[in-house]
Design a protein around this motif. Structure first.
Motif, PDB file in Angstrom:
ATOM      1  N   GLU A 137       0.858  -1.182   0.000  1.00 50.69           N
ATOM      2  CA  GLU A 137       0.000   0.000   0.000  1.00 50.69           C
ATOM      3  C   GLU A 137       0.897   1.235   0.000  1.00 50.69           C
ATOM      4  OE1 GLU A 137      -3.257   0.233   2.642  1.00 50.69           O
ATOM      5  OE2 GLU A 137      -3.668  -1.921   2.615  1.00 50.69           O
ATOM      6  N   TYR A 138       0.674   2.111  -0.963  1.00 53.95           N
ATOM      7  CA  TYR A 138       1.513   3.297  -1.106  1.00 53.95           C
ATOM      8  C   TYR A 138       0.925   4.465  -0.319  1.00 53.95           C
ATOM      9  CZ  TYR A 138       3.687   0.645  -4.844  1.00 53.95           C
ATOM     10  OH  TYR A 138       4.336  -0.322  -5.564  1.00 53.95           O
ATOM     11  N   ASP A 139       1.799   5.109   0.439  1.00 56.98           N
ATOM     12  CA  ASP A 139       1.380   6.277   1.204  1.00 56.98           C
ATOM     13  C   ASP A 139       1.457   7.555   0.381  1.00 56.98           C
ATOM     14  OD1 ASP A 139       1.177   5.046   4.037  1.00 56.98           O
ATOM     15  OD2 ASP A 139       3.134   4.381   3.327  1.00 56.98           O
ATOM     16  N   ALA A 140       2.261   7.532  -0.667  1.00 55.72           N
ATOM     17  CA  ALA A 140       2.392   8.698  -1.534  1.00 55.72           C
ATOM     18  C   ALA A 140       2.843   8.239  -2.907  1.00 55.72           C
ATOM     19  CB  ALA A 140       3.396   9.701  -0.958  1.00 55.72           C
ATOM     20  N   VAL A 141       2.476   9.011  -3.908  1.00 52.41           N
ATOM     21  CA  VAL A 141       2.910   8.771  -5.282  1.00 52.41           C
ATOM     22  C   VAL A 141       3.550  10.051  -5.798  1.00 52.41           C
ATOM     23  CG1 VAL A 141       2.198   8.210  -7.641  1.00 52.41           C
ATOM     24  CG2 VAL A 141       1.047   7.108  -5.693  1.00 52.41           C
ATOM     25  N   VAL A 142       4.724   9.932  -6.403  1.00 52.39           N
ATOM     26  CA  VAL A 142       5.390  11.062  -7.044  1.00 52.39           C
ATOM     27  C   VAL A 142       5.495  10.746  -8.527  1.00 52.39           C
ATOM     28  CG1 VAL A 142       7.466  12.477  -7.181  1.00 52.39           C
ATOM     29  CG2 VAL A 142       6.702  11.600  -4.959  1.00 52.39           C
ATOM     30  N   LEU A 143       4.940  11.605  -9.360  1.00 53.60           N
ATOM     31  CA  LEU A 143       4.965  11.389 -10.802  1.00 53.60           C
ATOM     32  C   LEU A 143       5.900  12.398 -11.458  1.00 53.60           C
ATOM     33  CD1 LEU A 143       3.932  10.036 -13.372  1.00 53.60           C
ATOM     34  CD2 LEU A 143       2.007  11.634 -13.369  1.00 53.60           C
ATOM     35  N   ASP A 144       6.935  11.892 -12.115  1.00 55.09           N
ATOM     36  CA  ASP A 144       7.796  12.721 -12.954  1.00 55.09           C
ATOM     37  C   ASP A 144       6.994  12.990 -14.226  1.00 55.09           C
ATOM     38  OD1 ASP A 144       9.770  13.974 -14.351  1.00 55.09           O
ATOM     39  OD2 ASP A 144      11.115  12.250 -14.478  1.00 55.09           O
ATOM     40  N   ALA A 145       6.326  14.124 -14.274  1.00 52.86           N
ATOM     41  CA  ALA A 145       5.312  14.411 -15.278  1.00 52.86           C
ATOM     42  C   ALA A 145       5.923  15.067 -16.519  1.00 52.86           C
ATOM     43  CB  ALA A 145       4.240  15.317 -14.669  1.00 52.86           C
ATOM     44  N   PRO A 146       5.138  15.232 -17.584  1.00 51.59           N
ATOM     45  CA  PRO A 146       5.619  15.937 -18.780  1.00 51.59           C
ATOM     46  C   PRO A 146       5.985  17.385 -18.468  1.00 51.59           C
ATOM     47  CG  PRO A 146       3.674  14.645 -19.302  1.00 51.59           C
ATOM     48  CD  PRO A 146       3.815  14.610 -17.804  1.00 51.59           C
ATOM     49  N   PRO A 147       6.669  18.059 -19.396  1.00 48.16           N
ATOM     50  CA  PRO A 147       7.113  19.436 -19.160  1.00 48.16           C
ATOM     51  C   PRO A 147       5.956  20.407 -18.946  1.00 48.16           C
ATOM     52  CG  PRO A 147       8.268  18.478 -21.028  1.00 48.16           C
ATOM     53  CD  PRO A 147       7.173  17.529 -20.676  1.00 48.16           C
ATOM     54  N   THR A 148       6.294  21.568 -18.429  1.00 47.04           N
ATOM     55  CA  THR A 148       5.289  22.579 -18.072  1.00 47.04           C
ATOM     56  C   THR A 148       4.381  22.928 -19.238  1.00 47.04           C
ATOM     57  OG1 THR A 148       7.062  23.514 -16.711  1.00 47.04           O
ATOM     58  CG2 THR A 148       5.022  24.761 -16.853  1.00 47.04           C
ATOM     59  N   GLY A 149       4.939  23.004 -20.445  1.00 44.26           N
ATOM     60  CA  GLY A 149       4.140  23.392 -21.593  1.00 44.26           C
ATOM     61  C   GLY A 149       3.019  22.423 -21.921  1.00 44.26           C
ATOM     62  N   ARG A 150       3.101  21.185 -21.387  1.00 45.37           N
ATOM     63  CA  ARG A 150       2.073  20.181 -21.693  1.00 45.37           C
ATOM     64  C   ARG A 150       1.360  19.664 -20.461  1.00 45.37           C
ATOM     65  NH1 ARG A 150       0.521  15.267 -23.573  1.00 45.37           N
ATOM     66  NH2 ARG A 150       2.057  13.984 -22.509  1.00 45.37           N
ATOM     67  N   ILE A 151       1.709  20.164 -19.278  1.00 44.95           N
ATOM     68  CA  ILE A 151       1.195  19.552 -18.058  1.00 44.95           C
ATOM     69  C   ILE A 151      -0.313  19.724 -17.907  1.00 44.95           C
ATOM     70  CG2 ILE A 151       1.721  21.598 -16.651  1.00 44.95           C
ATOM     71  CD1 ILE A 151       1.889  17.887 -15.567  1.00 44.95           C
ATOM     72  N   THR A 152      -0.858  20.881 -18.270  1.00 42.69           N
ATOM     73  CA  THR A 152      -2.308  21.078 -18.115  1.00 42.69           C
ATOM     74  C   THR A 152      -3.075  20.169 -19.050  1.00 42.69           C
ATOM     75  OG1 THR A 152      -1.946  23.376 -17.454  1.00 42.69           O
ATOM     76  CG2 THR A 152      -4.160  22.781 -18.160  1.00 42.69           C
ATOM     77  N   GLN A 153      -2.633  20.048 -20.276  1.00 41.97           N
ATOM     78  CA  GLN A 153      -3.268  19.135 -21.225  1.00 41.97           C
ATOM     79  C   GLN A 153      -3.160  17.702 -20.722  1.00 41.97           C
ATOM     80  OE1 GLN A 153      -1.310  19.017 -25.006  1.00 41.97           O
ATOM     81  NE2 GLN A 153      -2.754  17.583 -25.919  1.00 41.97           N
ATOM     82  N   PHE A 154      -2.008  17.336 -20.180  1.00 41.09           N
ATOM     83  CA  PHE A 154      -1.784  15.979 -19.687  1.00 41.09           C
ATOM     84  C   PHE A 154      -2.737  15.626 -18.552  1.00 41.09           C
ATOM     85  CE2 PHE A 154       0.554  13.254 -16.619  1.00 41.09           C
ATOM     86  CZ  PHE A 154       0.695  12.111 -17.392  1.00 41.09           C
ATOM     87  N   LEU A 155      -2.960  16.567 -17.648  1.00 37.57           N
ATOM     88  CA  LEU A 155      -3.800  16.296 -16.484  1.00 37.57           C
ATOM     89  C   LEU A 155      -5.281  16.540 -16.749  1.00 37.57           C
ATOM     90  CD1 LEU A 155      -1.605  17.830 -13.644  1.00 37.57           C
ATOM     91  CD2 LEU A 155      -1.827  15.432 -14.286  1.00 37.57           C
ATOM     92  N   ASN A 156      -5.602  17.422 -17.665  1.00 44.01           N
ATOM     93  CA  ASN A 156      -7.005  17.766 -17.922  1.00 44.01           C
ATOM     94  C   ASN A 156      -7.611  16.769 -18.909  1.00 44.01           C
ATOM     95  OD1 ASN A 156      -9.341  19.237 -17.636  1.00 44.01           O
ATOM     96  ND2 ASN A 156      -8.744  20.836 -19.074  1.00 44.01           N
ATOM     97  N   VAL A 157      -7.585  15.493 -18.531  1.00 42.96           N
ATOM     98  CA  VAL A 157      -7.925  14.422 -19.467  1.00 42.96           C
ATOM     99  C   VAL A 157      -9.392  14.433 -19.872  1.00 42.96           C
ATOM    100  CG1 VAL A 157      -6.044  12.874 -18.872  1.00 42.96           C
ATOM    101  CG2 VAL A 157      -8.119  12.861 -17.480  1.00 42.96           C
ATOM    102  N   SER A 158     -10.285  14.831 -18.983  1.00 43.05           N
ATOM    103  CA  SER A 158     -11.710  14.822 -19.350  1.00 43.05           C
ATOM    104  C   SER A 158     -11.989  15.821 -20.460  1.00 43.05           C
ATOM    105  CB  SER A 158     -12.577  15.132 -18.124  1.00 43.05           C
ATOM    106  OG  SER A 158     -12.309  16.428 -17.631  1.00 43.05           O
TER     107      SER A 158
END
Length: 322
Positions: A137-158
């Motif tokens: 069971e994980y207490d925390a997750v750290v995601l090395d995410a895409p660069p800033t220029g694409r982060i909103t698109q990456f997370l705003n999946v809906s």
């Protein structure tokens, strides 16, 4: 989520943050989704497979207690094959699709699908392990995410899937992800260096994240150089009023042969250094005006190895980020 303009060290910060969080028996899952095998290089291990793997122990707390950092390398093609197997029972047929290039085609023409598969795999790993008896069971997750220029698109999946999927499992999964991303359980941290373009991209990224109602965490100012000169010395260097005689004497006392060319070169370098410092200070003021918590990490002169990551993890903890 840890994002940042390319070259600012977001993978380094994500790794250090995972080490800082893994304490007192806590399990942390460190994930990457860009296919670069950055985690493996950072920790000097073999390339990670498409499955969770124990990576290392975290930073010890005051009593010496450590947690464990696990790693997960996610690629869209494997995630789609797993998705097809889970929801449509394709089995070998799914692998046949991969041989024909259908998987790459599907994730290329529909980037929103690609992103929901990548983030959905992280979510699935945590939920699966929390359901299965005896699983981690994980207490925390750290995601090395895409660069800033694409982060909103990456997370705003809906929003990205609005024109592609109205109903069905992938629409349900995207809705679940958006609920998580917009909850207090998520924070998007942005990494920058004290230069104009990265700081401006950080400011733009924060504006975009807030417009999409995604939670901004803090800004990590990375690769900060040590400050060896006082403000007065820096001002004198910029103005060209440093004491030339004293510099010559210090060089002579150090056993160096002093000529006018040497001193002129040193004074020119001092002026350039002072100008650079002034630029950094102006960018630090802009970061402070972003109205989010900020943290600073030093430039590691010898490069980043595991010892350096632990050092950075300790600094993040000291500053209250973990």
């Amino acid at each position: 989520m840890v994002t940042g303009k390319g070259g600012t060290g977001k993978s380094t910060v994500a790794s250090a943050l995972a080490l800082a969080l893994a304490t007192r028996g806590k399990n942390v899952l460190l994930c990457e989704v860009e296919g670069r095998q950055g985690i493996a290089r950072m920790f000097d291990v073999d390339p990670l497979p498409y499955q969770e793997r124990r990576l290392t122990t975290g930073l010890p707390d005051a009593d010496g207690g450590r947690g464990v950092v696990h790693a997960l390398h996610i690629d869209a093609e494997s995630a789609l094959l797993e998705y097809l197997s889970m929801y449509y029972r394709l089995g070998r047929a799914g692998k046949a699709l991969d041989r024909f290039g259908v998987i790459e085609f599907a994730t290329t023409i529909a980037p929103g699908v690609r992103d929901v598969l990548l983030t959905g795999k992280v979510y699935e790993a945590v939920q699966r392990n929390s359901r299965n008896k005896g699983a981690i069971e994980y207490d925390a997750v750290v995601l090395d995410a895409p660069p800033t220029g694409r982060i909103t698109q990456f997370l705003n999946v809906s929003n990205e899937l609005a024109g592609l999927a109205k109903v069905g499992p992938i629409k349900s999964q995207s809705d679940t992800m958006m609920t998580l991303f917009r909850s207090p359980r998520t924070a998007v941290h942005l990494v920058t260096v004290l230069e104009e373009m990265p700081v401006q991209e950080t400011a733009d990224g924060i504006t975009e994240l807030r417009a999409a109602r995604l939670p901004v965490g803090g800004v990590v100012v990375n690769q900060v150089r040590p400050r060896d000169l006082t403000d007065e010395q820096l001002s004198a260097a910029r103005a060209g009023t440093l004491d030339r005689t004293r510099i010559e004497q210090d060089l002579t006392d150090g056993g160096l042969e002093v000529g006018p060319g040497l001193v002129d070169g040193l004074l020119a370098e001092a002026a350039d250094h002072a100008e650079r410092r002034a630029l950094e200070d102006s960018q630090r003021d802009l970061v402070a005006a972003l109205d989010v918590p900020s943290y600073e990490l030093p430039r590691m002169a010898g490069g980043i190895d595991l010892g350096g990551l632990y050092e950075l993890a300790g600094l993040l903890r000291e500053q209250g980020m973990a």
